[in-house]
Design a protein around this motif. Structure first.
Motif, PDB file in Angstrom:
ATOM      1  N   VAL A  14       3.104  11.280  -0.975  1.00  0.00           N
ATOM      2  CA  VAL A  14       2.506  10.066  -1.577  1.00  0.00           C
ATOM      3  C   VAL A  14       0.920   9.584  -0.766  1.00  0.00           C
ATOM      4  O   VAL A  14       1.059   9.541   0.376  1.00  0.00           O
ATOM      5  N   TYR A  15      -0.020   9.556  -1.765  1.00  0.00           N
ATOM      6  CA  TYR A  15      -1.293   9.008  -1.166  1.00  0.00           C
ATOM      7  C   TYR A  15      -1.173   7.548  -0.563  1.00  0.00           C
ATOM      8  O   TYR A  15      -0.510   6.960  -0.971  1.00  0.00           O
ATOM      9  N   THR A  16      -1.997   7.360   0.555  1.00  0.00           N
ATOM     10  CA  THR A  16      -1.690   6.034   1.504  1.00  0.00           C
ATOM     11  C   THR A  16      -2.014   5.012   0.547  1.00  0.00           C
ATOM     12  O   THR A  16      -1.157   4.244   0.787  1.00  0.00           O
ATOM     13  N   GLU A  17      -2.914   4.890  -0.341  1.00  0.00           N
ATOM     14  CA  GLU A  17      -3.269   3.483  -1.217  1.00  0.00           C
ATOM     15  C   GLU A  17      -2.045   3.512  -2.058  1.00  0.00           C
ATOM     16  O   GLU A  17      -1.669   2.383  -2.704  1.00  0.00           O
ATOM     17  N   GLU A  18      -1.214   4.657  -2.506  1.00  0.00           N
ATOM     18  CA  GLU A  18      -0.075   4.530  -3.553  1.00  0.00           C
ATOM     19  C   GLU A  18       1.159   4.086  -2.786  1.00  0.00           C
ATOM     20  O   GLU A  18       2.247   3.589  -3.359  1.00  0.00           O
ATOM     21  N   THR A  19       1.341   4.107  -1.423  1.00  0.00           N
ATOM     22  CA  THR A  19       2.414   3.731  -0.639  1.00  0.00           C
ATOM     23  C   THR A  19       2.546   2.379  -0.690  1.00  0.00           C
ATOM     24  O   THR A  19       3.614   1.679  -0.547  1.00  0.00           O
ATOM     25  N   LEU A  20       1.367   1.534  -0.847  1.00  0.00           N
ATOM     26  CA  LEU A  20       1.686   0.009  -0.648  1.00  0.00           C
ATOM     27  C   LEU A  20       2.545  -0.777  -1.653  1.00  0.00           C
ATOM     28  O   LEU A  20       3.066  -1.384  -1.340  1.00  0.00           O
ATOM     29  N   LYS A  21       2.261  -0.255  -2.826  1.00  0.00           N
ATOM     30  CA  LYS A  21       3.199  -0.566  -3.825  1.00  0.00           C
ATOM     31  C   LYS A  21       4.688  -0.286  -3.457  1.00  0.00           C
ATOM     32  O   LYS A  21       5.592  -1.317  -3.836  1.00  0.00           O
ATOM     33  N   ILE A  22       5.077   0.654  -3.251  1.00  0.00           N
ATOM     34  CA  ILE A  22       6.459   0.982  -2.702  1.00  0.00           C
ATOM     35  C   ILE A  22       6.821   0.306  -1.716  1.00  0.00           C
ATOM     36  O   ILE A  22       8.044  -0.402  -1.645  1.00  0.00           O
ATOM     37  N   LYS A  24       5.818  -2.863  -0.745  1.00  0.00           N
ATOM     38  CA  LYS A  24       6.022  -4.114  -1.350  1.00  0.00           C
ATOM     39  C   LYS A  24       7.329  -4.376  -2.303  1.00  0.00           C
ATOM     40  O   LYS A  24       7.781  -4.968  -1.835  1.00  0.00           O
ATOM     41  N   ASN A  25       7.550  -3.208  -2.716  1.00  0.00           N
ATOM     42  CA  ASN A  25       8.837  -3.281  -3.755  1.00  0.00           C
ATOM     43  C   ASN A  25       9.924  -3.427  -2.981  1.00  0.00           C
ATOM     44  O   ASN A  25      11.100  -3.815  -3.503  1.00  0.00           O
ATOM     45  N   ILE A  26      10.016  -2.557  -1.834  1.00  0.00           N
ATOM     46  CA  ILE A  26      11.123  -2.581  -0.892  1.00  0.00           C
ATOM     47  C   ILE A  26      11.467  -4.020  -0.374  1.00  0.00           C
ATOM     48  O   ILE A  26      12.614  -4.294  -0.198  1.00  0.00           O
ATOM     49  N   GLY A  27      10.292  -4.863  -0.119  1.00  0.00           N
ATOM     50  CA  GLY A  27      10.528  -6.001   0.295  1.00  0.00           C
ATOM     51  C   GLY A  27       9.776  -6.192   1.509  1.00  0.00           C
ATOM     52  O   GLY A  27       9.691  -7.405   2.095  1.00  0.00           O
ATOM     53  N   PHE A  28       9.239  -5.396   2.168  1.00  0.00           N
ATOM     54  CA  PHE A  28       8.167  -5.568   3.246  1.00  0.00           C
ATOM     55  C   PHE A  28       6.903  -6.572   2.968  1.00  0.00           C
ATOM     56  O   PHE A  28       6.534  -6.673   1.966  1.00  0.00           O
ATOM     57  N   GLY A 243      16.164  10.608   2.843  1.00  0.00           N
ATOM     58  CA  GLY A 243      16.306  11.155   1.557  1.00  0.00           C
ATOM     59  C   GLY A 243      15.394  10.170   0.639  1.00  0.00           C
ATOM     60  O   GLY A 243      14.438  10.503   0.200  1.00  0.00           O
ATOM     61  N   GLU A 244      16.297   9.326  -0.020  1.00  0.00           N
ATOM     62  CA  GLU A 244      15.874   8.373  -1.074  1.00  0.00           C
ATOM     63  C   GLU A 244      15.081   7.346  -0.481  1.00  0.00           C
ATOM     64  O   GLU A 244      15.517   6.752   0.573  1.00  0.00           O
ATOM     65  N   VAL A 245      14.421   6.596  -1.100  1.00  0.00           N
ATOM     66  CA  VAL A 245      13.703   5.252  -0.635  1.00  0.00           C
ATOM     67  C   VAL A 245      14.716   4.116  -0.511  1.00  0.00           C
ATOM     68  O   VAL A 245      14.586   3.269   0.570  1.00  0.00           O
ATOM     69  N   GLU A 246      15.982   4.313  -1.167  1.00  0.00           N
ATOM     70  CA  GLU A 246      16.928   3.213  -0.874  1.00  0.00           C
ATOM     71  C   GLU A 246      17.461   3.005   0.493  1.00  0.00           C
ATOM     72  O   GLU A 246      17.798   2.228   0.726  1.00  0.00           O
ATOM     73  N   GLU A 247      17.394   4.407   1.059  1.00  0.00           N
ATOM     74  CA  GLU A 247      17.662   4.440   2.612  1.00  0.00           C
ATOM     75  C   GLU A 247      16.658   3.508   3.491  1.00  0.00           C
ATOM     76  O   GLU A 247      17.223   2.806   4.447  1.00  0.00           O
ATOM     77  N   ILE A 248      15.465   3.334   3.124  1.00  0.00           N
ATOM     78  CA  ILE A 248      14.614   2.447   3.718  1.00  0.00           C
ATOM     79  C   ILE A 248      14.834   1.223   3.560  1.00  0.00           C
ATOM     80  O   ILE A 248      15.148   0.239   4.472  1.00  0.00           O
ATOM     81  N   SER A 249      15.389   0.704   2.357  1.00  0.00           N
ATOM     82  CA  SER A 249      15.846  -0.596   2.059  1.00  0.00           C
ATOM     83  C   SER A 249      17.049  -1.058   3.040  1.00  0.00           C
ATOM     84  O   SER A 249      17.007  -2.116   3.470  1.00  0.00           O
ATOM     85  N   LYS A 250      17.878  -0.348   3.029  1.00  0.00           N
ATOM     86  CA  LYS A 250      18.991  -0.581   4.078  1.00  0.00           C
ATOM     87  C   LYS A 250      18.709  -0.464   5.464  1.00  0.00           C
ATOM     88  O   LYS A 250      19.311  -1.370   6.053  1.00  0.00           O
ATOM     89  N   SER A 251      17.733   0.211   5.927  1.00  0.00           N
ATOM     90  CA  SER A 251      17.177   0.198   7.314  1.00  0.00           C
ATOM     91  C   SER A 251      16.493  -1.085   7.385  1.00  0.00           C
ATOM     92  O   SER A 251      16.720  -1.813   8.549  1.00  0.00           O
TER      93      SER A 251
END
Length: 260
Positions: A14-22, A24-28, A243-251
């Motif tokens: 993912v390009y750096t600028e596109e990671t920001l929405k991801i 934020k959506n996780i909750g950071f 693996g999936e982004v959901e793992e970051i949410s758990k972390s």
């Protein structure tokens, strides 16, 4: 406890600028921006990153340039090359200022087992700290395993020769890769530690998302907080460490529930 994540976790998918929405959506609410190319530190790409920061409302305290092509040569005794690399360094400092960051996460010299010139390193670091201050940025040296900052004793020597204020970034996985305990760095960094790259580990892998290994993260976090209660803690792993982004949410939930 200031807790966030590095955009580097999503490289190279993912390009750096596109990671920001991801993120934020996780909750950071806090992130560290890792510039994956020199082109991201200027022009339209930097504007896109700044726009993403503004739209997401994410806070930023640290930036981390792609350092390998230029930072080691900031210590080169061949002046022409050193001055060329200073241009890249200034570009990164300016980008940090544009994004409203406070610290530049710095790798510095590659590990040289033959020559360890603490006085020369200190002289260059003093100069770089002065340059960074022109952009209202402070330098934060990271304990990277393949760099001179992997050796706590060398760091201590350099500090002893320096006149300018230097800060530090503690990286858990890099400490493991250097064959050293995290406490060795904390005892040298002390109240100058401003940022921690958090990761977990087990017998099979030295870099996992927090909560996915058996490393005593809480213990290390508590030790850091003894020196700096305002230190920020940033998840920094590689894309193949989850693996999936959901793992970051758990972390993220794991870190929030540390109770420190």
């Amino acid at each position: 406890m200031l807790f966030g994540i590095s955009t580097a976790c999503f490289y190279p998918e993912v390009y750096t600028e596109e990671t920001l929405k991801i993120i934020k959506n996780i909750g950071f609410e806090l992130c560290e921006v890792f510039f994956e190319s020199a082109s991201e530190m200027t022009g339209d790409y930097l504007k896109a990153i700044k726009k993403g920061m503004d739209e997401s409302g994410l806070k930023i305290n640290t930036i981390h340039p792609f350092p390998s092509p230029f930072e080691p040569y900031l210590f080169d005794k061949y002046e022409r090359r050193r001055l060329e690399m200073e241009e890249k360094f200034r570009l990164a400092c300016n980008a940090a200022r544009e994004l409203g960051a406070k610290y530049y996460v710095f790798h510095g010299e590659r590990n040289n087992k033959q020559v360890k010139d603490a006085q020369w390193t200190a002289k260059v670091m003093d100069y770089l700290c002065k340059v960074a201050s022109e952009y209202n940025i402070a330098l934060a040296w990271e304990n990277v395993s393949w760099c001179m900052g992997s050796n706590p004793k060398f760091i201590e020597e350099v500090i002893g020769f320096m006149k300018e204020d230097l800060y530090f970034v503690l990286d858990f996985k890099q400490a493991l890769r250097s064959g050293r305990r995290v406490e060795e760095y904390i005892n040298v960094f002390k109240d100058r530690i401003v940022n921690v790259h958090v990761s977990d580990s087990n017998e099979k892998c030295d870099c996992l998302l927090p909560g996915y290994g058996n490393y005593d993260i809480r213990g290390s976090v508590e030790e850091v907080l003894k020196f700096n209660k305002n230190c920020q803690f940033i998840i920094e792993v590689y894309r193949d460490n989850f693996g999936e982004v959901e793992e970051i949410s758990k972390s993220y939930e794991y870190m929030l529930n540390l109770g420190v």
